[in-house]
Design a protein around this motif. Structure first.
Motif, PDB file in Angstrom:
ATOM      1  N   UNK A 124      -4.039 -22.505  30.540  1.00  0.00           N
ATOM      2  CA  UNK A 124      -3.108 -21.623  30.975  1.00  0.00           C
ATOM      3  C   UNK A 124      -2.998 -21.485  32.548  1.00  0.00           C
ATOM      4  N   UNK A 125      -4.199 -21.093  33.154  1.00  0.00           N
ATOM      5  CA  UNK A 125      -4.354 -20.958  34.731  1.00  0.00           C
ATOM      6  C   UNK A 125      -4.191 -22.081  35.334  1.00  0.00           C
ATOM      7  N   UNK A 126      -4.934 -23.280  34.944  1.00  0.00           N
ATOM      8  CA  UNK A 126      -4.656 -24.392  35.885  1.00  0.00           C
ATOM      9  C   UNK A 126      -3.131 -25.209  35.527  1.00  0.00           C
ATOM     10  N   UNK A 127      -2.790 -25.002  34.585  1.00  0.00           N
ATOM     11  CA  UNK A 127      -1.468 -25.486  34.376  1.00  0.00           C
ATOM     12  C   UNK A 127      -0.225 -24.741  35.005  1.00  0.00           C
ATOM     13  N   UNK A 128      -0.606 -23.369  35.118  1.00  0.00           N
ATOM     14  CA  UNK A 128       0.508 -22.620  36.052  1.00  0.00           C
ATOM     15  C   UNK A 128       0.191 -22.943  37.484  1.00  0.00           C
ATOM     16  N   UNK A 129      -0.953 -22.873  38.118  1.00  0.00           N
ATOM     17  CA  UNK A 129      -1.099 -22.935  39.300  1.00  0.00           C
ATOM     18  C   UNK A 129      -1.115 -24.238  40.148  1.00  0.00           C
ATOM     19  N   UNK A 130      -1.425 -25.432  39.469  1.00  0.00           N
ATOM     20  CA  UNK A 130      -1.192 -26.436  39.895  1.00  0.00           C
ATOM     21  C   UNK A 130       0.310 -26.824  40.146  1.00  0.00           C
ATOM     22  N   UNK A 131       1.198 -26.339  39.694  1.00  0.00           N
ATOM     23  CA  UNK A 131       2.610 -26.227  39.705  1.00  0.00           C
ATOM     24  C   UNK A 131       2.868 -25.683  40.934  1.00  0.00           C
ATOM     25  N   UNK A 132       2.247 -24.344  41.005  1.00  0.00           N
ATOM     26  CA  UNK A 132       2.453 -23.551  42.223  1.00  0.00           C
ATOM     27  C   UNK A 132       2.347 -24.183  43.423  1.00  0.00           C
ATOM     28  N   UNK A 135       4.440 -27.398  44.263  1.00  0.00           N
ATOM     29  CA  UNK A 135       5.600 -26.903  44.960  1.00  0.00           C
ATOM     30  C   UNK A 135       5.637 -26.265  46.379  1.00  0.00           C
ATOM     31  N   UNK A 136       4.519 -25.740  46.726  1.00  0.00           N
ATOM     32  CA  UNK A 136       4.416 -25.080  48.066  1.00  0.00           C
ATOM     33  C   UNK A 136       3.999 -26.113  49.137  1.00  0.00           C
ATOM     34  N   UNK A 137       3.142 -27.037  48.668  1.00  0.00           N
ATOM     35  CA  UNK A 137       2.908 -28.207  49.620  1.00  0.00           C
ATOM     36  C   UNK A 137       4.124 -28.963  49.888  1.00  0.00           C
ATOM     37  N   UNK A 138       4.973 -29.381  48.992  1.00  0.00           N
ATOM     38  CA  UNK A 138       6.061 -30.116  49.327  1.00  0.00           C
ATOM     39  C   UNK A 138       7.190 -29.175  50.152  1.00  0.00           C
ATOM     40  N   UNK A 139       7.410 -27.869  49.951  1.00  0.00           N
ATOM     41  CA  UNK A 139       8.269 -27.134  50.473  1.00  0.00           C
ATOM     42  C   UNK A 139       7.899 -26.784  51.876  1.00  0.00           C
ATOM     43  N   UNK A 155       2.018 -15.461  49.866  1.00  0.00           N
ATOM     44  CA  UNK A 155       2.995 -16.249  50.325  1.00  0.00           C
ATOM     45  C   UNK A 155       3.348 -17.565  49.460  1.00  0.00           C
ATOM     46  N   UNK A 156       2.248 -18.083  48.723  1.00  0.00           N
ATOM     47  CA  UNK A 156       2.356 -18.982  47.843  1.00  0.00           C
ATOM     48  C   UNK A 156       3.427 -18.554  46.501  1.00  0.00           C
ATOM     49  N   UNK A 157       3.504 -17.221  46.269  1.00  0.00           N
ATOM     50  CA  UNK A 157       4.053 -16.712  44.987  1.00  0.00           C
ATOM     51  C   UNK A 157       5.475 -16.465  45.222  1.00  0.00           C
ATOM     52  N   UNK A 158       6.137 -17.491  45.929  1.00  0.00           N
ATOM     53  CA  UNK A 158       7.711 -17.347  46.309  1.00  0.00           C
ATOM     54  C   UNK A 158       8.257 -18.068  45.025  1.00  0.00           C
ATOM     55  N   UNK A 159       9.757 -17.734  44.944  1.00  0.00           N
ATOM     56  CA  UNK A 159      10.324 -18.178  43.697  1.00  0.00           C
ATOM     57  C   UNK A 159      10.501 -19.785  43.543  1.00  0.00           C
ATOM     58  N   UNK A 160      10.412 -20.463  44.548  1.00  0.00           N
ATOM     59  CA  UNK A 160      10.239 -21.873  44.148  1.00  0.00           C
ATOM     60  C   UNK A 160       8.929 -22.371  43.640  1.00  0.00           C
ATOM     61  N   UNK A 162       6.744 -20.181  42.205  1.00  0.00           N
ATOM     62  CA  UNK A 162       6.949 -19.744  40.628  1.00  0.00           C
ATOM     63  C   UNK A 162       7.445 -20.588  39.727  1.00  0.00           C
ATOM     64  N   UNK A 163       8.654 -21.200  40.208  1.00  0.00           N
ATOM     65  CA  UNK A 163       9.264 -21.907  39.459  1.00  0.00           C
ATOM     66  C   UNK A 163       8.733 -23.364  39.142  1.00  0.00           C
ATOM     67  N   UNK A 164       7.739 -23.928  40.026  1.00  0.00           N
ATOM     68  CA  UNK A 164       7.303 -25.194  39.930  1.00  0.00           C
ATOM     69  C   UNK A 164       6.113 -24.866  39.005  1.00  0.00           C
TER      70      UNK A 164
END
Length: 331
Positions: A124-132, A135-139, A155-160, A162-164
């Motif tokens: 669960x943890x990697x599946x969630x955090x890789x997306x976070x 997403x942050x790297x791209x934005x 700062x990384x736990x922004x809406x975009x 977290x959606x990622x």
């Protein structure tokens, strides 16, 4: 094409390979908590990924090594600024390995229950955090003029971001369910497909929201096109699952994950780590790259060894291609 662009594309391909292959590993690990009804069925789930899960992680190691060698500035800023989430991912992966490797060492139900919990946590943890993280790297993240990350973990736990993370978490779960449907027979296969379709509705909605947000954020036609193809591939996978085409269902989610990664890297280029403080402070494929000589040596190494690795891994998947069920599990 210059070598910096070539290695940016190569790293993107390595991330595609890692997230497509490790994605169904994470999905199967998460399914341990909700799909299997007894110990035999949990063993079936583990046996579907048993021959390949550790080989799938090689893609992450190669991606990290390639980033370090080709873009050392990117590697330094990424691993210092994202230290806590990357540490949590590493910790979760270690916990998952312990759960998988030591589950069969003792027969006590309590021991196996703890190992199962470790596998679920480590999935669960990697599946969630890789997306976070992606997403942050791209934005873009706060990087100063010295190319140092000046933000914090929250700062990384922004809406975009977290959606990622929710997108990768849910899509990996569907990907894993369809992989179980492809690799098993009997009731466990039927339950996996049914669960994958239910979660797929949520995953599809999240993916659409994320793709649309990314499209507006990046303002690139290529991003919009790849995002639309991502959603289309996912829908094809869902439709194939409904039709009982297990191979096409799994291929659909695999292609969707690959296109999602391609969407993000397309939106990122030519930056490798944009600064949200000042665009002039962003890390790019030019100012973050190694010397041309280093890139040339890396290119020759990749040309020689990449076909060997891909060939061996393809052979291992072919050898272990058959479906399994509870009747294959010894008492």
């Amino acid at each position: 094409m210059d070598l910096t662009t070539f290695w940016f594309i190569t790293i993107a391909v390595l991330w595609v390979g890692y997230l497509v292959l490790e994605g169904f590993d994470f999905g199967v690990g998460m399914l341990m908590a909700v799909l299997a009804k007894n110990d035999k069925e949990r063993r079936v789930l583990l046996n579907t990924i048993g021959p390949v899960w550790d080989g799938n992680e090689v893609w992450l190691l190669v991606a990290g090594g390639a980033t370090f060698a080709a873009f050392p500035e990117w590697y330094a800023t990424l691993f210092s600024g994202f230290y806590l989430p990357l540490f949590l991912i590493l910790l979760a992966l270690i916990v998952r390995i312990i759960g998988i490797e030591f589950r069969s060492k003792r027969d006590e139900p309590s021991w196996r229950m703890r190992c199962d919990a470790a596998i679920v946590f480590g999935s669960v943890v990697p599946a969630l955090l890789w997306g976070v993280a992606l997403a942050n790297i791209v934005r873009g993240v706060p990087i100063d003029a010295d190319h140092e990350y000046v933000g914090g973990f929250f700062n990384l736990l922004n809406p975009y971001g977290l959606l990622g993370g929710l997108v990768t978490l849910s899509v990996f779960l569907v990907h894993g369910a369809f992989f179980v449907g492809l690799k098993t027979v009997g009731e466990i296969r039927e339950r996996a497909i049914a669960l994958g379709l239910k979660v797929g509705v949520v995953a599809g909605a999240l993916a659409v929201a994320f793709v649309v947000w990314t499209g507006f954020d990046q303002g690139s036609l290529a991003v919009w096109i790849l995002g639309a193809l991502t959603v289309s591939a996912f829908l094809v996978g869902m439709a194939s699952a409904v039709a009982g085409r297990d191979g096409r269902a799994f291929a659909g989610t695999a292609v969707a994950i690959a296109l999602l990664v391609a969407t993000l890297f397309t939106g990122l280029f030519p930056d490798v780590m944009p600064s949200s403080l000042d665009a002039a402070w962003s890390l790019t494929t030019t100012n973050a790259a190694s010397t041309p000589y280093t890139l040339k040596i890396m290119t020759w190494v990749a040309v020689v060894f990449t076909p060997i690795v891909i060939g061996y891994q393809s052979w291992s998947y072919w050898v272990f291609r058959r479906r399994i069920g509870v009747h294959h599990i010894p008492v």
